[in-house]
Write an enzyme that holds these catalytic residues in place. Sequence first.
Site, PDB file in Angstrom:
ATOM      1  N   ALA A 204       2.725   5.537   7.112  1.00  0.00           N
ATOM      2  CA  ALA A 204       4.185   5.558   7.761  1.00  0.00           C
ATOM      3  C   ALA A 204       4.212   5.999   8.899  1.00  0.00           C
ATOM      4  CB  ALA A 204       5.040   6.258   6.758  1.00  0.00           C
TER       5      ALA A 204
ATOM      6  N   GLN B 263      -7.752   3.490  -0.006  1.00  0.00           N
ATOM      7  CA  GLN B 263      -7.548   4.373   1.032  1.00  0.00           C
ATOM      8  C   GLN B 263      -8.120   5.629   0.920  1.00  0.00           C
ATOM      9  OE1 GLN B 263      -5.050   2.483  -0.248  1.00  0.00           O
ATOM     10  NE2 GLN B 263      -3.625   1.896   1.304  1.00  0.00           N
TER      11      GLN B 263
ATOM     12  N   ASP C 242       6.158   7.850   2.213  1.00  0.00           N
ATOM     13  CA  ASP C 242       6.569   6.417   3.211  1.00  0.00           C
ATOM     14  C   ASP C 242       8.288   6.500   3.449  1.00  0.00           C
ATOM     15  OD1 ASP C 242       3.916   5.850   1.734  1.00  0.00           O
ATOM     16  OD2 ASP C 242       4.308   4.451   3.475  1.00  0.00           O
TER      17      ASP C 242
ATOM     18  N   ASN D  84       5.855   6.713  -2.263  1.00  0.00           N
ATOM     19  CA  ASN D  84       4.734   6.960  -1.698  1.00  0.00           C
ATOM     20  C   ASN D  84       3.710   6.124  -2.405  1.00  0.00           C
ATOM     21  OD1 ASN D  84       3.017   8.584   0.159  1.00  0.00           O
ATOM     22  ND2 ASN D  84       1.925   9.277  -1.718  1.00  0.00           N
TER      23      ASN D  84
HETATM   24  C1  LIG Z   1       1.318   9.825   6.437  1.00  0.00           C
HETATM   25  S1  LIG Z   1       2.215   8.722   5.303  1.00  0.00           S
HETATM   26  C2  LIG Z   1       0.721   7.752   4.802  1.00  0.00           C
HETATM   27  C3  LIG Z   1       1.486   6.963   3.439  1.00  0.00           C
HETATM   28  O1  LIG Z   1       1.235   5.633   3.751  1.00  0.00           O
HETATM   29  C4  LIG Z   1       0.022   5.151   2.848  1.00  0.00           C
HETATM   30  O2  LIG Z   1       0.746   3.767   2.287  1.00  0.00           O
HETATM   31  P1  LIG Z   1      -0.246   2.734   3.124  1.00  0.00           P
HETATM   32  O3  LIG Z   1      -1.606   2.839   3.365  1.00  0.00           O
HETATM   33  O4  LIG Z   1      -0.044   1.244   1.936  1.00  0.00           O
HETATM   34  O5  LIG Z   1       0.432   2.374   4.554  1.00  0.00           O
HETATM   35  C5  LIG Z   1       0.502   5.995   1.635  1.00  0.00           C
HETATM   36  O6  LIG Z   1       1.653   5.915   0.869  1.00  0.00           O
HETATM   37  C6  LIG Z   1       0.431   7.381   2.293  1.00  0.00           C
HETATM   38  O7  LIG Z   1       0.945   8.447   1.703  1.00  0.00           O
END
Ligand SMILES: CSC[C@H]1O[C@H](OP(=O)(O)O)[C@H](O)[C@@H]1O
EC number: 5.3.1.23
Length: 364
Positions: A64, A214, A255, A265
């Site tokens: 985010a 991730q 998020d 999230n």
């Molecule tokens: C520090 S916020 C990171 C947050 O974003 C990730 O989603 P994505 O990898 O799909 O952008 C995930 O929800 C994380 O917690």
Amino acid sequence: MATTNSLPSTLMNFEPQEFSPIRWNNGALELLDQRLLPHQIHWISYQDAPSVAHAITDMVVRGAPAIGITAAYGVALSAMAHRGTLSSEDLTPIMADITLLSNSRPTAINLMWALDRMKLCLLKAVAKHTAIDAIVTALIEEAISIHQQDIHFCHSIGDHGADLLSPNSTVYTHCNAGALATGGHGTALGVIRSAFTQDKISQVFAGETRPWLQGARLTSWELQQAGIPVRLVTEGAAGHTLKHNSVDWLIVGADRIAADGSVANKVGTYNLAILARHHNCKVMVAAPSSTFDLTIHQGDDIPIEQRADQEVTHYQDIPIAPEGVSALNPSFDVTPADLIDAIVTERGVIERPNREKIAAHFDS
Ligand SMILES: CSC[C@H]1O[C@H](OP(=O)(O)O)[C@H](O)[C@@H]1O
């Protein structure tokens, strides 16, 4: 790309002193391609807003706060690219690029927050200046300020969150809310990094996080690089891990956080929060103020990104499900406030969050 020779040279470069997945280099945005980690370190240079929007949608950059910072630089690139045709009376090209950037991903409110800051900067600059280069300079300054501020906020979040941990804590984290998801240091991993420097971390379990992995690719890489003990956990082993290990905290990012304290999230966070409560593991959500959306009254109203079936049925274009099988691929889920023990922001800690406490957190 328009020449940058008439813009202040001091504004053509910004690279934080600590690791960041985002660089501003010679008037171009450089992003570390997170799709290739942990096996390849490859930076991609961007000079225009449409390609930056695609980079966000395609997960070159994700997380985010990192998405918001990237979009802010995208607006600066838009102004630079349109310098020759822009006039303070006609900002159509920049506004069109801002719309493109705002549509790149729907859930992380930091994207819209950063773009709102850039729009306000643009309007103030137009009111103050007629020279286009002065307007472009103001936008570059604002994008760099958003980047710098995020890193500072992540360190504040890290410190506030670390204060909640006891020595030799065992922690479980999900997805990646690290330096790779922010301007640097991280939110959930920012807490872990800060606590580790205080000898408060004995072990981190990292959930792998299907389908983009991730956790497996990014969080385990970040923690290994930092010398922080990390063990990778499949989604299905989360319950067993919490049952058979004395895990003190589940620490995750966010998020979008609604006015009632519900947290959107990475998908799987809701499952983990229920498991954590069942196994006497406390739940911490780490996020800057820019992740709160107080216009959203309750968590079920947070827009949840639905990504392509193929991300689930294939891995790197290799089919893992029978041809023709469809998939459900929500990128996020929503955890209710009553499953959360603390929300940590750069301002401090909201313990046992609820609507009233969140309102008070922002009134203080
Ligand atoms: C520090 S916020 C990171 C947050 O974003 C990730 O989603 P994505 O990898 O799909 O952008 C995930 O929800 C994380 O917690």
